[in-house]
Design a protein around this motif. Structure first.
Motif, PDB file in Angstrom:
ATOM      1  N   GLN A  27     -21.695  99.322 -82.073  1.00 53.79           N
ATOM      2  CA  GLN A  27     -20.056 100.382 -83.124  1.00 53.79           C
ATOM      3  C   GLN A  27     -19.344 100.529 -82.646  1.00 53.79           C
ATOM      4  OE1 GLN A  27     -22.697 102.133 -85.921  1.00 53.79           O
ATOM      5  NE2 GLN A  27     -21.899 100.878 -87.212  1.00 53.79           N
ATOM      6  N   LEU A  28     -19.645 101.081 -81.279  1.00 57.13           N
ATOM      7  CA  LEU A  28     -19.159 101.618 -80.033  1.00 57.13           C
ATOM      8  C   LEU A  28     -19.612 101.628 -79.456  1.00 57.13           C
ATOM      9  CD1 LEU A  28     -16.039 104.225 -79.744  1.00 57.13           C
ATOM     10  CD2 LEU A  28     -17.994 105.906 -79.498  1.00 57.13           C
ATOM     11  N   ASP A  40      -9.278 104.770 -89.638  1.00 59.29           N
ATOM     12  CA  ASP A  40      -9.127 103.778 -88.401  1.00 59.29           C
ATOM     13  C   ASP A  40      -9.802 103.746 -87.066  1.00 59.29           C
ATOM     14  OD1 ASP A  40      -8.023 100.780 -87.805  1.00 59.29           O
ATOM     15  OD2 ASP A  40      -6.158 101.792 -87.198  1.00 59.29           O
ATOM     16  N   ARG A  41     -11.021 103.724 -86.980  1.00 55.31           N
ATOM     17  CA  ARG A  41     -11.544 104.597 -85.842  1.00 55.31           C
ATOM     18  C   ARG A  41     -11.470 103.545 -84.548  1.00 55.31           C
ATOM     19  NH1 ARG A  41     -17.796 105.991 -88.149  1.00 55.31           N
ATOM     20  NH2 ARG A  41     -18.278 103.515 -87.195  1.00 55.31           N
ATOM     21  N   PRO A  42     -11.548 104.034 -83.156  1.00 60.10           N
ATOM     22  CA  PRO A  42     -11.858 102.803 -82.133  1.00 60.10           C
ATOM     23  C   PRO A  42     -13.028 101.907 -81.846  1.00 60.10           C
ATOM     24  CG  PRO A  42     -11.925 105.274 -81.001  1.00 60.10           C
ATOM     25  CD  PRO A  42     -11.735 105.440 -82.812  1.00 60.10           C
ATOM     26  N   THR A  43     -13.174 101.165 -81.390  1.00 59.61           N
ATOM     27  CA  THR A  43     -14.020 100.350 -81.414  1.00 59.61           C
ATOM     28  C   THR A  43     -14.497 100.765 -79.766  1.00 59.61           C
ATOM     29  OG1 THR A  43     -13.165  98.156 -80.858  1.00 59.61           O
ATOM     30  CG2 THR A  43     -13.279  98.629 -82.572  1.00 59.61           C
ATOM     31  N   HIS A  70     -12.167  94.252 -77.087  1.00 63.77           N
ATOM     32  CA  HIS A  70     -11.599  95.291 -78.328  1.00 63.77           C
ATOM     33  C   HIS A  70     -10.408  95.713 -78.594  1.00 63.77           C
ATOM     34  CE1 HIS A  70     -15.960  97.535 -78.237  1.00 63.77           C
ATOM     35  NE2 HIS A  70     -15.854  96.745 -76.766  1.00 63.77           N
ATOM     36  N   ARG A  71     -10.141  96.320 -79.337  1.00 62.93           N
ATOM     37  CA  ARG A  71      -8.417  96.031 -79.883  1.00 62.93           C
ATOM     38  C   ARG A  71      -7.886  97.155 -80.878  1.00 62.93           C
ATOM     39  NH1 ARG A  71      -7.276  92.599 -77.272  1.00 62.93           N
ATOM     40  NH2 ARG A  71      -4.625  92.300 -78.168  1.00 62.93           N
ATOM     41  N   ARG A  72      -8.765  98.453 -80.301  1.00 57.88           N
ATOM     42  CA  ARG A  72      -8.166  99.824 -80.653  1.00 57.88           C
ATOM     43  C   ARG A  72      -9.852 101.075 -79.487  1.00 57.88           C
ATOM     44  NH1 ARG A  72      -9.750  98.168 -85.759  1.00 57.88           N
ATOM     45  NH2 ARG A  72     -11.830  98.920 -86.232  1.00 57.88           N
ATOM     46  N   SER A 120     -23.985 100.816 -71.855  1.00 52.56           N
ATOM     47  CA  SER A 120     -22.963 100.925 -73.103  1.00 52.56           C
ATOM     48  C   SER A 120     -21.469 100.522 -73.557  1.00 52.56           C
ATOM     49  CB  SER A 120     -22.996 102.407 -72.691  1.00 52.56           C
ATOM     50  OG  SER A 120     -21.313 102.332 -71.266  1.00 52.56           O
ATOM     51  N   THR A 121     -21.653  98.681 -72.819  1.00 53.67           N
ATOM     52  CA  THR A 121     -20.634  98.656 -73.698  1.00 53.67           C
ATOM     53  C   THR A 121     -20.540  96.633 -73.809  1.00 53.67           C
ATOM     54  OG1 THR A 121     -19.827  98.189 -71.259  1.00 53.67           O
ATOM     55  CG2 THR A 121     -18.524  99.224 -72.234  1.00 53.67           C
ATOM     56  N   THR A 122     -20.135  96.545 -74.753  1.00 55.74           N
ATOM     57  CA  THR A 122     -20.596  95.067 -75.571  1.00 55.74           C
ATOM     58  C   THR A 122     -19.352  94.648 -75.914  1.00 55.74           C
ATOM     59  OG1 THR A 122     -22.199  93.862 -76.524  1.00 55.74           O
ATOM     60  CG2 THR A 122     -21.687  95.626 -77.699  1.00 55.74           C
ATOM     61  N   ARG A 123     -19.708  93.347 -76.919  1.00 55.64           N
ATOM     62  CA  ARG A 123     -18.250  92.997 -77.476  1.00 55.64           C
ATOM     63  C   ARG A 123     -18.223  93.760 -78.507  1.00 55.64           C
ATOM     64  NH1 ARG A 123     -16.652  88.509 -76.038  1.00 55.64           N
ATOM     65  NH2 ARG A 123     -15.286  88.300 -77.644  1.00 55.64           N
TER      66      ARG A 123
END
Length: 339
Positions: free
Chosen positions: A271-272, A241-244, A183-185, A332-335
């Motif tokens: 996607q998030l 430019d939404r966050p991931t 995640h970069r955003r 709830s978290t992944t690549r």
């Protein structure tokens, strides 16, 4: 049912009310035989001394105070305070003669007035403070009153001991975990900016984002409510430019954001990715389960009571550091998705 009085005990024992008072309070003035008879009869009748009466003859009134300056509807759904109260009650089981007095206030001025009234009327032996502000006026007031107190948060005053936990390293861990997933955003939906713990986490998040050279990072301040979390999520997801990934300052906002993502057709976690700063049963029961930082809130409550009792009995106590938050990875978290 009529409340039992010392007059009832006196009538049953065939002695004066004064003799009953001497016997119940362990004072001289009655013979050992009379004292034993009065105590036996009082116990059989179910006598329990009132806190108000005991407060007149001893230093403690048998109550600790907790004031929460939050709307009732927020307190009713936020697991943080339920876990905190559970920890306080766990510690109070060691002394059944002491109870928790909980009160909600509508603003800080009302909270300050309540402390003044409690202390003047001998309602509580001491209080536990939550939601510290910078230059918090409560600390000065309680010091002026001479009212024993303990605060949850980083130390601000040598006169008021604190129970605190490190927020810096756990925030770096949370950001580092998401960065390792690509995640970069990353956005952070924080609590009110007036709280010192929010300010501390804001700085830690900004520093961690710079350390991991994120492409984009942003902090929005909300109010810990479900509506606040959902609004912040919609605002961020509506941007070009939404966050991931998003980090929420409590579980209520995180779960509300998950509902908002469904409205907007954004899949979690594909996607998030979503991470909650507080862990609770809610985070474990929803699907997908929410990755969270377990802050051991119940332990904070236990340490608060232990520290406050030291202040009440000895006049002072050291600051205590609670266990550091632990990252609890869930579904709830992944690549990070590919752009």
């Amino acid at each position: 049912m009529k409340r039992l009085t010392i007059a009832d005990i006196a009538q049953a024992a065939g002695v004066s009310t004064g003799a009953v008072s001497y016997a119940l309070n362990g004072k001289p003035g009655v013979s050992p035989a009379t004292r034993e008879r009065v105590l036996r009869i009082a116990d059989s009748l179910g006598w329990r001394p009132s806190n108000a009466a005991r407060a007149l003859t001893r230093d403690r009134v048998g109550a600790l105070g907790l004031i929460v300056d939050r709307p009732a509807q927020v307190l009713g759904v936020e697991p943080f305070f339920m876990q905190l109260v559970a920890g306080i009650e766990t510690a109070l089981r060691q002394d059944p003669s002491t109870a928790l007095t909980l009160q909600l206030t509508e603003d800080r001025a009302a909270e300050l007035d309540t402390y003044r009234r409690w202390w003047a009327e001998r309602r509580v032996d001491g209080v536990i403070l939550v939601d510290l502000h910078a230059d918090d006026p409560r600390l000065a007031l309680l010091t002026e009153l001479g009212m024993p107190a303990v605060a949850l948060g980083l130390p601000q005053s040598p006169a008021v001991p604190c129970v605190w936990s490190d927020d810096d390293e756990p925030m770096r861990e949370a950001v580092g975990y998401l960065a390792a997933l690509g995640h970069r955003r990353i956005a952070r939906i924080a609590g009110p900016a007036v709280f010192t713990h929010t300010e501390r986490r804001d700085a830690a998040f900004t520093g961690a984002a710079a350390e991991h050279q994120l492409e984009w990072s942003r902090t929005l301040h909300a109010d810990y409510t479900a509506d606040g979390g959902a609004r912040a999520a919609r605002r961020l997801l509506s941007a070009r430019d939404r966050p991931t990934a998003m980090i929420f300052d409590n579980d209520v906002m995180a779960l509300a954001a998950m509902a908002a993502t469904q409205e907007m057709g954004v899949a979690v976690p594909e996607q998030l990715s979503i991470l909650s700063w507080d862990d609770s049963a809610l985070c474990q029961l929803v699907r997908p389960g929410v990755t969270a930082m377990d802050r051991h809130i119940t332990r904070h409550g236990v340490l608060a009571v232990t520290t406050l009792n030291e202040v009440i009995t000895a006049g002072t106590a050291d600051h205590r550091q609670a266990p550091a938050p632990v990252l609890m990875p869930r579904a709830s978290t992944t690549r990070a998705p590919r752009d």
